[in-house]
Design a protein around this motif. Structure first.
Motif, PDB file in Angstrom:
ATOM      1  N   GLY A 153       0.787  -1.230   0.000  1.00 14.55           N
ATOM      2  CA  GLY A 153       0.000   0.000   0.000  1.00 14.55           C
ATOM      3  C   GLY A 153       0.815   1.275   0.000  1.00 14.55           C
ATOM      4  N   LYS A 179      -5.996  -7.206   0.579  1.00 17.08           N
ATOM      5  CA  LYS A 179      -5.084  -7.050   1.693  1.00 17.08           C
ATOM      6  C   LYS A 179      -4.763  -5.591   1.980  1.00 17.08           C
ATOM      7  CE  LYS A 179      -3.883 -11.379   2.615  1.00 17.08           C
ATOM      8  NZ  LYS A 179      -3.910 -11.957   3.941  1.00 17.08           N
ATOM      9  N   ALA A 181      -4.940  -1.631   2.761  1.00 11.69           N
ATOM     10  CA  ALA A 181      -5.787  -0.694   3.510  1.00 11.69           C
ATOM     11  C   ALA A 181      -6.321   0.370   2.553  1.00 11.69           C
ATOM     12  CB  ALA A 181      -4.987  -0.045   4.634  1.00 11.69           C
ATOM     13  N   LYS A 184      -4.565   3.716   1.631  1.00 10.08           N
ATOM     14  CA  LYS A 184      -3.402   3.613   0.738  1.00 10.08           C
ATOM     15  C   LYS A 184      -3.831   3.387  -0.710  1.00 10.08           C
ATOM     16  CE  LYS A 184      -1.088   1.397   4.622  1.00 10.08           C
ATOM     17  NZ  LYS A 184      -0.246   0.303   5.113  1.00 10.08           N
ATOM     18  N   SER A 334      -0.838  -4.633   7.880  1.00 12.38           N
ATOM     19  CA  SER A 334      -0.673  -5.055   6.483  1.00 12.38           C
ATOM     20  C   SER A 334       0.650  -4.568   5.878  1.00 12.38           C
ATOM     21  CB  SER A 334      -1.864  -4.583   5.643  1.00 12.38           C
ATOM     22  OG  SER A 334      -2.000  -3.182   5.738  1.00 12.38           O
ATOM     23  N   GLU A 381      -0.175   4.073  11.867  1.00 16.12           N
ATOM     24  CA  GLU A 381      -0.898   2.898  11.383  1.00 16.12           C
ATOM     25  C   GLU A 381      -0.437   1.654  12.152  1.00 16.12           C
ATOM     26  OE1 GLU A 381       0.932   3.060   7.125  1.00 16.12           O
ATOM     27  OE2 GLU A 381       0.392   0.978   7.551  1.00 16.12           O
ATOM     28  N   LYS A 416      -4.114   6.073   7.387  1.00 15.39           N
ATOM     29  CA  LYS A 416      -3.911   5.080   6.330  1.00 15.39           C
ATOM     30  C   LYS A 416      -4.915   3.941   6.433  1.00 15.39           C
ATOM     31  CE  LYS A 416      -0.017   6.362   4.182  1.00 15.39           C
ATOM     32  NZ  LYS A 416       0.133   6.393   2.720  1.00 15.39           N
ATOM     33  N   ASP A 417      -5.272   3.607   7.675  1.00 13.43           N
ATOM     34  CA  ASP A 417      -6.091   2.410   7.883  1.00 13.43           C
ATOM     35  C   ASP A 417      -7.235   2.715   8.850  1.00 13.43           C
ATOM     36  OD1 ASP A 417      -7.036  -0.154   7.996  1.00 13.43           O
ATOM     37  OD2 ASP A 417      -5.131  -1.084   8.549  1.00 13.43           O
ATOM     38  N   ASP A 419     -10.279   1.855   8.782  1.00 11.12           N
ATOM     39  CA  ASP A 419     -11.174   0.722   9.052  1.00 11.12           C
ATOM     40  C   ASP A 419     -10.769   0.012  10.335  1.00 11.12           C
ATOM     41  OD1 ASP A 419     -12.496   1.304   6.750  1.00 11.12           O
ATOM     42  OD2 ASP A 419     -11.566  -0.286   5.558  1.00 11.12           O
ATOM     43  N   LEU A 420      -9.462  -0.186  10.468  1.00  4.93           N
ATOM     44  CA  LEU A 420      -8.996  -0.881  11.657  1.00  4.93           C
ATOM     45  C   LEU A 420      -9.240  -0.026  12.904  1.00  4.93           C
ATOM     46  CD1 LEU A 420      -6.210  -3.248  12.284  1.00  4.93           C
ATOM     47  CD2 LEU A 420      -6.213  -1.185  13.687  1.00  4.93           C
ATOM     48  N   LYS A 435     -13.190  -7.811  11.320  1.00  2.00           N
ATOM     49  CA  LYS A 435     -11.815  -7.344  11.115  1.00  2.00           C
ATOM     50  C   LYS A 435     -10.846  -7.863  12.187  1.00  2.00           C
ATOM     51  CE  LYS A 435      -9.059  -4.021   9.191  1.00  2.00           C
ATOM     52  NZ  LYS A 435      -8.763  -3.817   7.794  1.00  2.00           N
TER      53      LYS A 435
END
Ligand SMILES: *Cc1c(COP(=O)(O)O)cnc(C)c1O
Ligand SMILES: [Zn+2]
Length: 470
Positions: A153, A179, A181, A184, A334, A381, A416-417, A419-420, A435
């Motif tokens: 990413g 895979k 994020a 990215k 990731s 991240e 960057k991520d 969602d997490l 997740k």
């Protein structure tokens, strides 16, 4: 320091039995004789080098010159493979070293002893820009019109921004499916990269893009490109600068493809050779438990640099075994979800130079530490969270002492991520089940969930536990 004088730089094979050298004008990602990794080496011309590292600080007064503004090219005498006119910059490396006493306390370190080097402040939001500005310079030097990389990413976001901003070349990015994020991937798409999503993971994507770049006139920007490493050395120069040119006791960095830790080792090796520092820090490389190839080699199988002759049998056997069992990397971090790190041998050298240690931390430790870092200041991240998880572990073991001065490299930006981050904080069971739970993350002790209330004063006051002031 005089600018613009090019000292002799060349590419050299890492293998001591070979040591073939190549012109910097050649495009290579491995030795054409023996297929080992390549280094960029210099016939140091001391007359154009600073007498002491602090001389670089004078460049702060000429920041209107884009090369002096760049946190990479400000140190250009120490990576002088191209003349000033050829250097590509988009303002990378404007990073800060942040002292973090609250986290220090949480890690059992004395006050004033823990620092976070926040590389998320780079133009594309990760440390990758330090290397990509150097690779872009080399791509320009050799007249490349098309560039490519495989990526988890951030490499793709970085290459895409350099292609987009400079217009010097086009770029193709190869990513694995499912895979990457979204922060990215959306950057690569936004910056106009041709994005190829293949069925497979990062290791597959890298093998494929290497093959394609060998057969077609496409310039490869993965960290097998030795020029990237030159740019990444400057992260360490800025850390030293942030500490008033004092060498810390520890540098702690997440390990994926192992380009960054390798670059750090090379930076300290060269600074010591040049007499610009009198000691090197120790290096801690932190793997995710689900992608712990370096940990296995270093701690499990006893693989060592061995003067440039690490056991090929140990490496071959383990990689063959991975292939036979189709072992895949698996971690929520990731950016370090990599099982076949291409810079393994260079990382062994860095660990040797810096008396290094390697540890693996679980996804639970990674996401908890990520949240703890974010709660005390700059976020990062998941992969970057591995650093503080590593410090906690090494403190418990007594390897890092309470009074040691420790620098963690926060490699990528918090956004960057998302969602997490949301799966961790939101308290939404579905998000967590999708997740986090599959990765073994079952508790979220540092979660800060939103409080859902009716749009009603009484309800809000009750939720906040407020007392009336009147
Ligand atoms: C690329 C990356 C890493 C891993 O760095 P390597 O040089 O591949 O070991 C770690 N964190 C982030 C955020 C990254 O983008
Ligand atoms: Zn060779």
């Amino acid at each position: 320091m005089s600018s613009g004088v090019v000292q002799t730089a060349f590419q050299q094979c890492l293998n001591p039995e070979c040591r073939a050298t190549f012109d910097v004008g050649q495009v290579l990602t491995a030795c054409s004789r023996c297929n080992s990794l390549l280094d960029i080496c210099y016939d140091w011309n001391r007359s154009i080098l600073p007498r002491q590292l602090s001389d670089f600080q004078q460049r702060w007064s000429s920041r209107l010159n884009p090369l002096d503004y760049s946190g990479v090219w400000r140190f250009r005498e120490l990576l002088r493979f191209a003349a000033d006119e050829q250097l590509v910059t988009i303002g990378e490396g404007q990073t800060v070293l942040q002292q973090n006493d609250r986290l220090a306390a949480a890690c059992g370190l004395q006050s004033g002893r823990l620092f976070l080097q926040y590389e998320g402040q780079n133009p594309s939001g990760s440390f990758k820009d330090n290397g990509m500005t150097a690779a872009s310079t080399h791509a320009r030097l050799v007249g490349a019109k098309m560039t490519a990389c495989a990526s988890t990413g951030n490499t793709s976001a970085s290459l895409a921004i350099y292609a987009g901003v400079t217009g010097l070349f086009r770029c193709i990015v190869f990513v694995g499916s499912g895979k990457i994020a979204f922060g990215k991937l959306s950057q690569a798409l936004d910056y106009g990269a041709v994005t190829i999503q293949i069925r497979g993971d990062f290791d597959d994507a890298l093998a494929r893009v290497r093959q394609i770049c060998e057969r077609y006139p496409i310039y490869l920007c993965n960290s097998v490109n030795p020029f990237r490493m030159e740019g990444q050395k400057t992260i360490m120069f800025r850390v030293l600068e942030g500490l008033g040119w004092q060498v810390p006791d520890w540098i702690v960095v997440p390990g994926g493809n192992l380009g960054n830790c390798s670059a750090f080792g090379k930076a300290f090796l060269e600074l010591r050779q040049l007499g610009l520092i009198d000691r090197v820090p120790r290096l801690a490389v932190i793997n995710a438990a689900g992608a712990s190839t370096l940990d296995e080699f270093w701690n499990g199988l006893g693989l060592r640099w061995n003067d440039g002759r690490p056991s090929t049998a140990i490496m071959r056997d383990r990689f063959d075994q991975m292939d036979r069992h189709d072992e895949r990397a698996a971690t929520l971090a990731s950016a370090i979800e990599i099982n076949r790190p291409v810079n393994l041998v260079k990382a062994l050298r860095a660990l040797e130079v810096c008396d290094g240690v390697v540890r693996s931390v679980s996804d639970q430790e990674i996401v908890d530490c990520r949240a703890r870092i974010a709660a005390t200041g700059f976020g990062c991240e998941p992969a970057s969270g591995a650093t503080v998880a590593g410090v906690l572990r090494l403190r418990e073991e007594g390897v890092i002492a309470a009074g040691d001065r420790v620098v963690c490299i926060l490699t990528g930006h918090q956004l960057k991520d998302p969602d997490l981050t949301m799966a961790y904080h939101s308290g939404d069971h579905n998000l967590a089940a999708k997740k986090l739970h599959p990765a073994g993350v079952t508790a979220m002790p540092f979660a800060n969930p939103p409080i859902v209330v009716d749009n009603d004063e009484a309800a809000i006051v009750k939720a906040l536990g407020l007392q009336s002031s009147g």
